[in-house]
Design an enzyme around this catalytic site. Structure first.
Site, PDB file in Angstrom:
ATOM      1  CG  PHE A 261      43.753  29.078 -52.948  1.00 38.47           C
ATOM      2  CD1 PHE A 261      43.901  28.340 -51.796  1.00 38.47           C
ATOM      3  CD2 PHE A 261      43.529  28.397 -54.135  1.00 38.47           C
ATOM      4  CE1 PHE A 261      43.818  26.960 -51.809  1.00 38.47           C
ATOM      5  CE2 PHE A 261      43.455  27.010 -54.170  1.00 38.47           C
ATOM      6  CZ  PHE A 261      43.586  26.292 -52.997  1.00 38.47           C
ATOM      7  CE  LYS A 262      40.050  25.153 -50.692  1.00 40.03           C
ATOM      8  NZ  LYS A 262      41.262  25.350 -49.911  1.00 40.03           N
ATOM      9  CG  ASP A 263      37.021  33.849 -52.279  1.00 38.28           C
ATOM     10  OD1 ASP A 263      35.938  33.253 -52.142  1.00 38.28           O
ATOM     11  OD2 ASP A 263      37.540  34.545 -51.388  1.00 38.28           O
TER      12      ASP A 263
END
Ligand SMILES: *Cc1c(COP(=O)(O)O)cnc(C)c1O
Length: 465
Positions: A111-113
């Site tokens: 999810f960091k993207d």
């Protein structure tokens, strides 16, 4: 929008300067001076909007004064155009009330993207036309490093130095970082743990010689722009499940308290959030803090969910600031006490304020594996261990039967293939978008776990660029 520090002693900044600065000069974290609010009609009007249009509506108040709506739309379209699913963050239904919000369709599978793809473009936009050169320094236990490197590789005016603990990230995670050969990307494998790497990064930020030589910036979730980008998917998901008429609960696999804090902001902005579940693994400082007020850091126990193996959750300070009535001096005092003793007690009135919205659960390895199998058998889904911690906590939540419960699926199962295979017997395949990382050349510098050696290397490499 203006931003203030949680410790009350740094200058107020606009969105542009907050993004470039990362941490406030008084050691605090930046937050908007007030939470923007949407009416029920404004939320209802988000129905049917694409992810990018939802992002523009939700983020516009936060960037006001630094970006106009057309600029924001252009950045969002470029950032989310790189996701492999047209819905960007699709919802998947598991049973009559449980849903997964899949946040791993970006280039590096976590999810960091969602936040870092936008942050990379924000850095580039705010640096264009200036002669500033930004040096990003970070430490990673895996997911932040690859997402940040993908987001800034090849960009003008930026160098990135990413420290990882040698031999302590998975092969997939390491190769996602070290096979990026752009000249502005500098991977460093240090002898030591993630905490050692993180301590070196913090020391660099406080090192006068390094600060004079370089304009340092941060890509971990102390950077406000990251949290801002994560507010969007709470709106996107809740509106699809019936908000504003129907309230929705979220369960969030938590480490640094960034993702779940974004859910808190969504609630403050008017989204009907019935509950926010803080799901931890056995590194349970947040669960202890939210149940008994005991915020004390122990040692970190390695688990199958490494991105949650954290004992000090930086973003918790942002919540404490709100709960303390935005009293920066009080927070500065509490954090100084915590730095001294590695422990503090959350005052009873602040704790009860937190519990109006937050619940928490501590999920051990068995609970995680059970939830992985439940998703496989009852929902037809192979999920990753971090998402399984969230799902286990969601399934334990006692809440009205008509409230949908959304678990944030924070990583693609292929990123943690061994743990998934152990629990389910299925070895998830690496998606094609990762490319042939196992055949490509790797480049990284091995350094001893010694601050002076790391600093000397960074200063020399930065001077060369
Ligand atoms: C970073 C990460 C988390 C924890 O998110 P925080 O914002 O630090 O609470 C959970 N799951 C995965 C897969 C992550 O990469």
């Amino acid at each position: 929008m203006r931003y203030q520090s949680t410790r009350g002693a740094a200058p107020e900044l606009d969105f542009r300067d907050v993004t470039l600065a990362g941490l406030a000069r008084d050691g605090g974290l930046y937050v908007p001076v007030e939470w923007p609010r949407f009416t029920a009609d404004q939320i209802a009007a988000m129905r049917g909007l694409s992810y990018v249009e939802t992002a523009v509506r939700v983020m516009a108040p936060f960037v006001a004064g630094s970006l106009n709506e057309a600029e924001l739309r252009d950045l969002c379209a470029r950032a989310y155009g790189r996701f492999s699913h047209a819905a960007v963050t699709p919802l998947v239904q598991l049973d009559h009330r449980h849903f997964l919000l899949e946040l791993f369709h970006g280039p590096t599978l976590a999810f960091k993207d969602v936040a870092l793809q936008l942050l990379g473009l924000l850095f580039e936009t705010f640096l264009t036309g200036t002669d500033r050169h930004l040096t990003i320094i970070g430490a990673t236990s895996g997911d932040t490093g690859s997402a940040a490197i993908d987001a800034v590789a090849g960009r003008e005016g930026i160098d990135i130095f990413m420290l990882h603990p040698r031999g302590r990230v998975s092969d997939v995670q390491r190769r996602q970082m070290t096979t990026v050969l752009a000249p502005n990307v500098h991977n460093i494998a240090i002898d030591g743990s993630f905490d050692d790497a993180q301590a070196m990064v913090k020391r660099l930020f406080g090192d006068a010689e390094a600060r004079d030589a370089l304009t340092l910036s941060a890509v971990n979730s102390i950077n406000w722009a990251r949290l801002m980008a994560q507010i969007v998917y709470y709106f996107y998901a809740a509106v699809r499940l019936g908000a504003p008429q129907r309230a929705v609960a979220f369960s969030v696999p938590t480490g640094n308290f960034g993702d779940v804090f974004a859910g808190y902001v969504a609630a403050r902005m008017g989204l009907p959030v019935a509950r926010l579940v803080v799901a931890t693994n056995v590194n349970d400082i947040l669960h202890r803090a939210l149940t008994s007020g005991d915020y004390s850091a122990g040692g970190v126990t390695p688990t199958a969910t490494p991105s949650m193996d954290i004992q000090v959750s930086s973003n918790f300070e942002r919540l404490l600031f709100d709960l303390a009535g935005r009293d920066g001096a009080a927070i500065a005092g509490m954090m100084a006490e915590f730095d001294r003793s590695r422990a503090m007690t959350i005052p009873a009135d602040m704790l009860s304020g937190a519990r109006d919205l937050f619940s928490s659960a501590r999920i051990d390895g068995d609970g995680m594996a059970l939830a992985l199998r439940w998703a496989q058998e009852h929902g037809g889904q192979i999920i990753d261990p971090h998402s399984a911690v969230g799902l286990a906590a969601a399934r334990g939540l006692e809440i009205d039967a008509d409230v949908p419960v959304v678990t944030l699926a924070t990583a693609h199962p292929a990123k943690f293939r061994d743990a998934v295979e152990r629990a389910t017997g299925v070895r998830p395949a690496l998606p094609a978008r990762l490319g042939n990382i196992f055949e490509r050349e790797e480049r990284y510098q091995k350094l001893p776990g010694d601050y002076d050696a790391v600093k000397a290397y960074i200063l020399a490499e930065a001077a060369r660029g």
